[in-house]
Write a protein that holds these residues in place. Sequence first.
Motif, mmCIF file in Angstrom:
data_model
loop_
_atom_site.group_PDB
_atom_site.id
_atom_site.type_symbol
_atom_site.label_atom_id
_atom_site.label_comp_id
_atom_site.label_asym_id
_atom_site.label_seq_id
_atom_site.Cartn_x
_atom_site.Cartn_y
_atom_site.Cartn_z
ATOM 1 N N MET A 1 2.776 1.798 -3.358
ATOM 2 C CA MET A 1 1.951 2.034 -4.554
ATOM 3 C C MET A 1 2.141 3.416 -5.184
ATOM 4 S SD MET A 1 0.297 -0.714 -5.583
ATOM 5 C CE MET A 1 1.207 -0.830 -6.768
ATOM 6 N N PRO A 2 2.032 4.514 -4.376
ATOM 7 C CA PRO A 2 2.168 5.841 -4.983
ATOM 8 C C PRO A 2 3.508 5.997 -5.703
ATOM 9 C CG PRO A 2 1.371 6.012 -2.740
ATOM 10 C CD PRO A 2 1.752 4.590 -2.941
ATOM 11 N N ASP B 1 -4.901 8.367 -2.246
ATOM 12 C CA ASP B 1 -5.797 7.906 -3.316
ATOM 13 C C ASP B 1 -6.223 6.457 -3.089
ATOM 14 O OD1 ASP B 1 -7.079 7.344 -5.678
ATOM 15 O OD2 ASP B 1 -5.704 8.595 -6.861
ATOM 16 N N ILE C 1 -0.857 9.928 -2.210
ATOM 17 C CA ILE C 1 -0.738 8.974 -1.112
ATOM 18 C C ILE C 1 -2.091 8.521 -0.566
ATOM 19 C CG2 ILE C 1 0.062 8.741 1.292
ATOM 20 C CD1 ILE C 1 2.529 10.299 0.462
ATOM 21 N N ASN D 1 -4.661 3.356 -4.936
ATOM 22 C CA ASN D 1 -3.524 2.586 -4.407
ATOM 23 C C ASN D 1 -3.979 1.233 -3.882
ATOM 24 O OD1 ASN D 1 -1.847 4.757 -4.875
ATOM 25 N ND2 ASN D 1 -2.265 5.663 -2.855
ATOM 26 N N THR E 1 0.517 7.806 -8.003
ATOM 27 C CA THR E 1 -0.745 8.353 -7.487
ATOM 28 C C THR E 1 -0.469 9.164 -6.218
ATOM 29 O OG1 THR E 1 -0.971 6.164 -6.538
ATOM 30 C CG2 THR E 1 -2.416 6.711 -8.372
ATOM 31 N N ALA F 1 -3.185 -2.454 -5.504
ATOM 32 C CA ALA F 1 -2.476 -3.435 -4.680
ATOM 33 C C ALA F 1 -3.297 -4.715 -4.529
ATOM 34 C CB ALA F 1 -2.177 -2.846 -3.308
ATOM 35 N N PHE G 1 0.845 -1.206 0.000
ATOM 36 C CA PHE G 1 0.000 0.000 0.000
ATOM 37 C C PHE G 1 0.879 1.255 0.000
ATOM 38 C CE2 PHE G 1 -3.532 -2.448 2.413
ATOM 39 C CZ PHE G 1 -4.030 -2.917 1.217
#
Lengths: 367, 213
Positions: free
Chosen positions: B69-70, B79, B77, B82, B75, B86, B66
Amino acid sequence: MIRFDGVTKTYADGTTAVDDLSLTAPTGKITVLVGPSGCGKTTTLRMVNRMIEPTAGTILIDGQDTAAMEPAAMRRGMGYVIQHAGLFPHRTVLDNIGTVPRLLGWDRRRTRERSLDVLERVGLSPDLAGRYPAQLSGGQQQRVGVARALAADPPVMLMDEPFSAVDPVVREQLQDEFLRLQAELGKTILFVTHDIDEAIKLGDQVAVMRVGGHLAQMAPPARLLARPVDDFVADFVGRDRGYRALGFRPTPKLPLRAEPTLVVGESPSDMSGQWCLVVDDRRRPLGWVRPGDLRGPVTVADLNRGGTVAVQGGSLRATLDAALSSPSGRGVIVDPTGALVGTVLAPEVVALVEEDRVTQAEAGSSP
Amino acid sequence: MSWLGGHLGEIFQLAWQHAWLAGLPLLVGLAIALPLGWFASRNTRAYVALVTSAGLLYTIPSLALFVLMPLIIGTRILDPVNVVVAMTIYTVALLVRVVADGLQSVPDDVRSAARAMGFGVVRRLVMVDLPLGVPVIASGLRVAAVSNVSIVSVASLIGTHQLGDLLVDGFNRAFAPPLVTGIVGCLLLALLFDGVIVWGARVLTPWLRGGTA
């Protein structure tokens, strides 16, 4: 016509499954490939529709080289039946049968009509159309397998041990119906089996193969039994060859003796007499009784059913077997409706067998 | 009980969020796993490579994924995308093997019959392999669904709201009602997903209900 011309299949590990095979399966006939496991018979069959590609040689169908054909399109033009039928478990009987017509682009209605028609042809009730394969017996599944192969009316049928996985009684029925169907349809059939009896019963000609993919002998069944080319073929076609060859000779007309009969519920007039034949109300033989063993009128439980019956004019093998298997020694001969015609003794049939042999030898066409 | 009554609206809001955060990746993941699994089912080397890497992906801790992801997809943080991405990765990791095995579960004689009747590769996939693989694929989907519902609750730690918020809230305040509600909510949601998949698989496999001869 399917022609193998010097066809060889060698696998990457160096084993040769089929070795320089040349043979012709004539149009409208059943050609049986038979041999022990590992003789390359299934490989040979699968090279015809290019499920397996030959390493060398050509396979021609009606003069066309199969190597030049598009495999999927070519396969739709050949019926294919395998052991255990290989039906699609998720599709109904009718949808299974309609598979190839649908692949060929037939519309739903025409496919449905044709499928129902073929379903009936193979001796199944239209009530089964909506069932799934798991809801059918093994014999019924195998019939659907044959129907599916016939659906698009292909001129060529490839059959790989189609009747091997069902019990002997059902197998015999399937074989008989297969022969009846083939008599109507006249397909060019290549049929693989390991069972020499099946090969001899079904084949117009039989190709015996030996391990390593060699063709040992190719001949009509009667000739195969009479003139095996070597020890391997002789061994493979097995014992009782002389007896089995009688299966291909029709019984000439022979004088039959009249047989006194009883019906169930009757008492024999002469209680001391020997074996007595019991028939039903349409004079079809049911079995034998010995009056001395009876305690009253004949009941179904008293019957000895050991004897086989032979149809008049059937094979010498069936006629002789009727005489040999009958507890009274009198072989029961019936007409095509199954009604008693008369009886015959084994020595009389043997005399006919000898007469038949002599005529054959004189005609110079000994099989 | 009074806590529950006072927070019903909020609970349903969170449950709805939870449902789509877990459910959408399930659908997207299946859509991605189908072609990958099909490829794996046709090629032994691809099978080994794909199944091994899928296994490795699944061992990445969810919180780490998680948070990463950004950085990976660029994206913001907070959002929720994410979480969706994931979870999709986890779903694909679980399903690639299942799809490959499902497509290979077709009996040999059925497969060779299909070939011998002139099915092309794609037609065989759509008309034979896929329908017959439904039971295996559905069983994998059930595992993925339940696992998604459970993993999504961790997303509260990166500020994506769903039933996990109740767990964090209950834990922080040492207060039982939101904790119990969060657990029961996740459980009910997992049961709902499971039920939908079981029902769907049943509808798609009428031949398994006919009984035998």
